[in-house]
Structures are given as structure tokens and as C-alpha cells.
Design a protein around this motif. Structure first.
Motif, PDB file in Angstrom:
ATOM      1  N   GLY A 146       8.207  15.962  -0.977  1.00 34.70           N
ATOM      2  CA  GLY A 146       9.261  15.149  -0.389  1.00 34.70           C
ATOM      3  C   GLY A 146       9.260  15.140   1.124  1.00 34.70           C
ATOM      4  O   GLY A 146      10.226  14.711   1.752  1.00 34.70           O
ATOM      5  N   ILE A 147       8.190  15.604   1.730  1.00 39.34           N
ATOM      6  CA  ILE A 147       8.092  15.610   3.188  1.00 39.34           C
ATOM      7  C   ILE A 147       7.779  14.193   3.653  1.00 39.34           C
ATOM      8  O   ILE A 147       6.861  13.545   3.158  1.00 39.34           O
ATOM      9  N   ASP A 148       8.547  13.716   4.617  1.00 39.72           N
ATOM     10  CA  ASP A 148       8.356  12.365   5.144  1.00 39.72           C
ATOM     11  C   ASP A 148       7.514  12.444   6.411  1.00 39.72           C
ATOM     12  O   ASP A 148       7.938  13.008   7.411  1.00 39.72           O
ATOM     13  N   PHE A 149       6.324  11.879   6.367  1.00 37.56           N
ATOM     14  CA  PHE A 149       5.454  11.876   7.544  1.00 37.56           C
ATOM     15  C   PHE A 149       5.166  10.442   7.980  1.00 37.56           C
ATOM     16  O   PHE A 149       4.067  10.115   8.396  1.00 37.56           O
ATOM     17  N   THR A 150       6.206   9.622   7.925  1.00 34.83           N
ATOM     18  CA  THR A 150       6.067   8.242   8.374  1.00 34.83           C
ATOM     19  C   THR A 150       6.641   8.092   9.772  1.00 34.83           C
ATOM     20  O   THR A 150       7.479   8.870  10.214  1.00 34.83           O
ATOM     21  N   PHE A 151       6.164   7.055  10.455  1.00 35.73           N
ATOM     22  CA  PHE A 151       6.692   6.704  11.763  1.00 35.73           C
ATOM     23  C   PHE A 151       6.609   5.187  11.879  1.00 35.73           C
ATOM     24  O   PHE A 151       5.504   4.626  11.952  1.00 35.73           O
ATOM     25  N   LYS A 152       7.749   4.542  11.869  1.00 37.73           N
ATOM     26  CA  LYS A 152       7.836   3.077  11.961  1.00 37.73           C
ATOM     27  C   LYS A 152       6.951   2.406  10.911  1.00 37.73           C
ATOM     28  O   LYS A 152       6.078   1.601  11.210  1.00 37.73           O
ATOM     29  N   ASP A 153       7.150   2.756   9.653  1.00 40.07           N
ATOM     30  CA  ASP A 153       6.416   2.193   8.511  1.00 40.07           C
ATOM     31  C   ASP A 153       4.905   2.404   8.603  1.00 40.07           C
ATOM     32  O   ASP A 153       4.118   1.607   8.095  1.00 40.07           O
ATOM     33  N   ASP A 154       4.476   3.457   9.270  1.00 43.35           N
ATOM     34  CA  ASP A 154       3.075   3.799   9.380  1.00 43.35           C
ATOM     35  C   ASP A 154       2.957   5.317   9.255  1.00 43.35           C
ATOM     36  O   ASP A 154       3.949   6.029   9.189  1.00 43.35           O
ATOM     37  N   VAL A 155       1.740   5.790   9.229  1.00 43.18           N
ATOM     38  CA  VAL A 155       1.497   7.227   9.163  1.00 43.18           C
ATOM     39  C   VAL A 155       1.781   7.833  10.530  1.00 43.18           C
ATOM     40  O   VAL A 155       1.402   7.268  11.559  1.00 43.18           O
ATOM     41  N   ASN A 156       2.428   8.975  10.552  1.00 44.28           N
ATOM     42  CA  ASN A 156       2.711   9.680  11.794  1.00 44.28           C
ATOM     43  C   ASN A 156       1.405  10.332  12.277  1.00 44.28           C
ATOM     44  O   ASN A 156       0.931  11.293  11.689  1.00 44.28           O
ATOM     45  N   LYS A 187       0.834  -1.199   0.000  1.00 47.78           N
ATOM     46  CA  LYS A 187       0.000   0.000   0.000  1.00 47.78           C
ATOM     47  C   LYS A 187       0.868   1.248   0.000  1.00 47.78           C
ATOM     48  O   LYS A 187       1.933   1.282   0.609  1.00 47.78           O
ATOM     49  N   THR A 188       0.340   2.297  -0.649  1.00 47.32           N
ATOM     50  CA  THR A 188       1.027   3.587  -0.605  1.00 47.32           C
ATOM     51  C   THR A 188       0.734   4.248   0.736  1.00 47.32           C
ATOM     52  O   THR A 188      -0.171   3.836   1.479  1.00 47.32           O
ATOM     53  N   LEU A 189       1.480   5.291   1.013  1.00 48.54           N
ATOM     54  CA  LEU A 189       1.314   5.996   2.280  1.00 48.54           C
ATOM     55  C   LEU A 189      -0.081   6.635   2.389  1.00 48.54           C
ATOM     56  O   LEU A 189      -0.677   6.657   3.460  1.00 48.54           O
ATOM     57  N   LEU A 190      -0.607   7.126   1.259  1.00 41.13           N
ATOM     58  CA  LEU A 190      -1.951   7.708   1.280  1.00 41.13           C
ATOM     59  C   LEU A 190      -3.013   6.641   1.540  1.00 41.13           C
ATOM     60  O   LEU A 190      -4.010   6.903   2.227  1.00 41.13           O
TER      61      LEU A 190
END
Length: 164
Positions: A47-57, A2-5
Motif C-alpha cells: 500500500g505504499i504510494d510512490f506516485t508523483f503527479k500521476d507518474d512514478v516518483n 497502464k498500471t504503475l509498474l
């Protein structure tokens, strides 16, 4: 994969509950969450990274939701609401209240007496500003500090109110 969205969309019910906890109604909460997805998509493109441990922050999304909700609230406060009943009825005429000329003349005389007893500088500043000239314009024209003129005017006005 799955994509981040898509991962963010899987938490759709959580985002709705979060926005409702801010005091938002459910239908508007849906709009705010949709704006979140748009914002997240734009952030990904930047290019902003809003992940946290392979999940959404969650905290990042919470801050975005809160900001979007507050922006909408701010815009709603600026909207002027007119009720249907007012639109259907005859427009109200704004008739200014009648001026009691005797009372006005008496009050003017009292103000003039207080002004005559004031220091000439305070009196002059009060008269100029009360006639309609802004303090900022007077400051630019005379070279006197804005705050000095402001303080003089407010003190003179207070003195007049206390003695009339």
C-alpha cells in the motif's frame, strides 16, 4: 490505462543509466533494475504510494536503486575470490618463519625489564591481557570498567614499545 509498474517499466532505460552512473557495470545494472521492479511490486502490495503527479516518483526509485546497488556491493566485498591459477597449482604450504631464539630472548628480557619498572597495576593488567584473556572477560571478573582496563593495557603496550 497502464498500471504503475508498467509506467515504471517505460522508464527502463533511465533506470539502467541511473544505476550505471553509480559505477555499476551494464549487466549488473540490468539485475539491479529488475530488483527495483520486484521492490516496487512489493511496495504496491503493502500500500505504499510512490506516485508523483500521476507518474512514478523518480526520487523514490532513485533511492531504491541506490540502496539495492549498495547492498550488492556490500555482499560482493564479503565474497572471497580465488583465482583459477591458484586452484590448479599445488597448494602452498604455510611454513612459519624460523624464530631467532637469541633475538627473541633478548627482546623478552628488554620487555621484562620495562615491565619491572612499571606500576604494579599496569604491569598486571598488561600481563593478563597479553596472556590471552579478553579485556571484556577481565572486566566482568574483576568489576573494573572495561574502558579503564582498555586504556591501561594500551598505555602499557605503548610504553613498552617506546622503551624497547
Amino acid at each position: 490505462m497502464k498500471t504503475l509498474l508498467e509506467i515504471a517499466y517505460d522508464r527502463h532505460d533511465i533506470w539502467i543509466k541511473t544505476v550505471i552512473s553509480f559505477g555499476c557495470n551494464p549487466s549488473m545494472a540490468e539485475d539491479v533494475v529488475q530488483e527495483l521492479y520486484i521492490q516496487l511490486s512489493q511496495d504496491l502490495n503493502k500500500g505504499i504510494d510512490f506516485t508523483f503527479k500521476d507518474d512514478v516518483n523518480y526520487f523514490y526509485c532513485y533511492k531504491v536503486l541506490r540502496g539495492l546497488f549498495l547492498t550488492i556491493c556490500k555482499k560482493q566485498r564479503k565474497v572471497k575470490k580465488i583465482y583459477l591459477e591458484e586452484m590448479r597449482s599445488e597448494p602452498k604450504q604455510n611454513i612459519p618463519p624460523a624464530v631467532d631464539e637469541v633475538k627473541y630472548a633478548k627482546n623478552k628480557d628488554q620487555v621484562d625489564n620495562v615491565l619491572d619498572k612499571m606500576f604494579w597495576y599496569n604491569k598486571k593488567v598488561f600481563e593478563i591481557v597479553a596472556s590471552g584473556k579478553s579485556i571484556a572477560k577481565l572486566s566482568r571478573e574483576t568489576g573494573i570498567s572495561y574502558y579503564s582496563l582498555y586504556n591501561t593495557y594500551t598505555k602499557a603496550k605503548k610504553h613498552i614499545k617506546n622503551n624497547v
